[in-house]
Design a protein around this motif. Structure first.
Motif, PDB file in Angstrom:
ATOM      1  N   ALA A  25       0.706  -1.007  -0.156  1.00  0.00           N
ATOM      2  CA  ALA A  25       0.066  -0.186   0.000  1.00  0.00           C
ATOM      3  C   ALA A  25       0.950   1.652  -0.012  1.00  0.00           C
ATOM      4  CB  ALA A  25      -0.948   0.523   1.669  1.00  0.00           C
ATOM      5  N   ASP A  64       1.498  -4.371  -5.446  1.00  0.00           N
ATOM      6  CA  ASP A  64       1.534  -2.962  -4.315  1.00  0.00           C
ATOM      7  C   ASP A  64      -0.412  -2.726  -5.338  1.00  0.00           C
ATOM      8  OD1 ASP A  64       3.413  -2.774  -3.184  1.00  0.00           O
ATOM      9  OD2 ASP A  64       4.859  -1.416  -4.712  1.00  0.00           O
ATOM     10  N   THR A  92      -8.112   3.356   0.293  1.00  0.00           N
ATOM     11  CA  THR A  92      -8.211   2.677   1.898  1.00  0.00           C
ATOM     12  C   THR A  92      -9.885   1.691   1.648  1.00  0.00           C
ATOM     13  OG1 THR A  92      -9.112   4.358   2.440  1.00  0.00           O
ATOM     14  CG2 THR A  92      -7.157   3.731   3.447  1.00  0.00           C
ATOM     15  N   LEU A  95      -8.058  -0.983  -0.444  1.00  0.00           N
ATOM     16  CA  LEU A  95      -7.185  -2.341   0.652  1.00  0.00           C
ATOM     17  C   LEU A  95      -8.235  -3.410   1.343  1.00  0.00           C
ATOM     18  CD1 LEU A  95      -4.795  -3.349   1.561  1.00  0.00           C
ATOM     19  CD2 LEU A  95      -4.566  -1.126   2.895  1.00  0.00           C
ATOM     20  N   ALA A 111      -0.177  -6.025   5.820  1.00  0.00           N
ATOM     21  CA  ALA A 111       0.304  -4.607   4.798  1.00  0.00           C
ATOM     22  C   ALA A 111       0.936  -3.925   4.873  1.00  0.00           C
ATOM     23  CB  ALA A 111      -1.155  -3.478   5.022  1.00  0.00           C
ATOM     24  N   THR A 118      -2.895   4.003   6.144  1.00  0.00           N
ATOM     25  CA  THR A 118      -3.129   2.602   5.296  1.00  0.00           C
ATOM     26  C   THR A 118      -3.931   2.094   6.628  1.00  0.00           C
ATOM     27  OG1 THR A 118      -1.430   2.221   4.631  1.00  0.00           O
ATOM     28  CG2 THR A 118      -1.755   0.489   5.111  1.00  0.00           C
TER      29      THR A 118
END
Length: 318
Positions: A25, A64, A92, A95, A111, A118
């Protein structure tokens, strides 16, 4: 008497090997110093995969996420609001999906940041699958809001966002499953903004400062933190900001604060988590953030990050 060499050996007692999935991230929109976007690359260069494998776990790498560069963002970089909050929310959210999918596959997501914003993705993703507590290893509280932040930098706000504090209570994207403040524990704090300190005092978040560690020892503090974080939940998330360590150990961070934990204390803390995990399987996810290779020396901070990841998964310094 001959002293054995300082070695790192596997003391895990898990009957089956777990798989850790690395999720890069490279987010730097939450900080005011450039360079943390290179953090995932530096941690990989420090061979985190090999470190984890010597801890007795398999390691895969999903690469990534795509993160917009600051120069591509339209949000004004002002200090009277949360800078680039919409862009950070989008990253986010992606993610969080990756983390949730990883857990659904039976793997443990780690992560690699990126700045500490993050964690808004990793923890939101982990909280979809189960009720989780949070161990937040950090020099800072990260409990500011757009209204209280002196800088507008979102990497100083993720814990407030995740617990729905302040203005974050009104945002649609923070209404997703997050964490209960009573199961949220900051370990090693030593620099809090005035408004942030007051907010934390009025919250149900537990804060162990460096004074607590000095007075009681790292093991006792982390054991208490684990008791609080695990009370009534299904598992925990570990969020490791490298500025938790003293700058003499981890110089490559954007917001260093003198007086942090030393190398051995850091490993002992994560070994405590690993020991509890080996008995209960409580570790659901983690993030390792704020490694800034531009400010580092010989990739030292990234190497420490990789070693600490191994300690979290069960490797011990003999």
């Amino acid at each position: 008497m001959t002293t054995p060499p300082d070695s790192r050996t596997d003391h895990t007692n898990r009957s089956t090997t777990r798989t850790v999935r690395l999720l890069g991230a490279p987010l730097d929109l939450g900080a005011d110093r450039r360079g943390v976007d290179i953090g995932p690359r530096a941690i990989r260069y420090a061979d985190i995969a090999a470190e984890l494998e010597t801890a007795g776990v398999r390691c895969t790498d999903s690469g990534d996420l795509r993160v917009p560069r600051l120069e591509q963002c339209d949000t004004p970089a002002t200090a009277d609001d949360a800078k680039y909050l919409d862009e950070i929310a989008a990253v986010t959210a992606e993610l969080a999906d990756e983390v949730a999918d990883t857990i659904a596959d039976g793997d443990v997501p780690i992560a690699l940041g990126g700045d500490h914003a993050t964690a808004m993705g990793t923890i939101r993703g982990a909280a979809r699958a189960a009720d989780i507590g949070v161990l937040w290893f950090d020099a800072h509280g990260d409990y500011n809001t757009p209204d209280t932040s002196p800088s507008g930098n979102v990497h100083g706000m993720p814990l407030a966002a995740l617990t729905g504090y302040g203005e974050f209570d009104d945002l649609d994207w923070t209404a997703a499953p997050t964490v209960d403040p009573s199961n949220t524990v900051i370990v090693g704090a030593r620099r809090l903004d005035d408004a942030e300190r007051l907010a934390l005092e009025e919250s149900d978040v537990t804060v162990f400062t460096m004074h607590d560690i000095d007075e009681r020892g790292i093991t006792a503090v982390v054991e208490d933190a684990l008791d609080i974080a695990t009370d009534g939940v299904d598992g925990i998330h570990v969020s490791l900001d490298l500025d938790w360590l003293d700058p003499t150990v981890a110089p490559g961070v954007g917001t260093p604060v003198r007086g942090g934990v030393d190398y051995r204390e850091a490993h002992a803390a994560l070994e405590c988590v690993a020991t509890r995990d080996s008995n209960t399987g409580l570790l659901r996810s983690a993030d390792i953030v704020e490694v800034n290779p531009i400010l580092d020396r010989d990739n030292r901070t990234a190497e420490v990050a990789a070693e600490l990841a191994a300690s979290l998964l069960g490797k011990q310094i003999a």
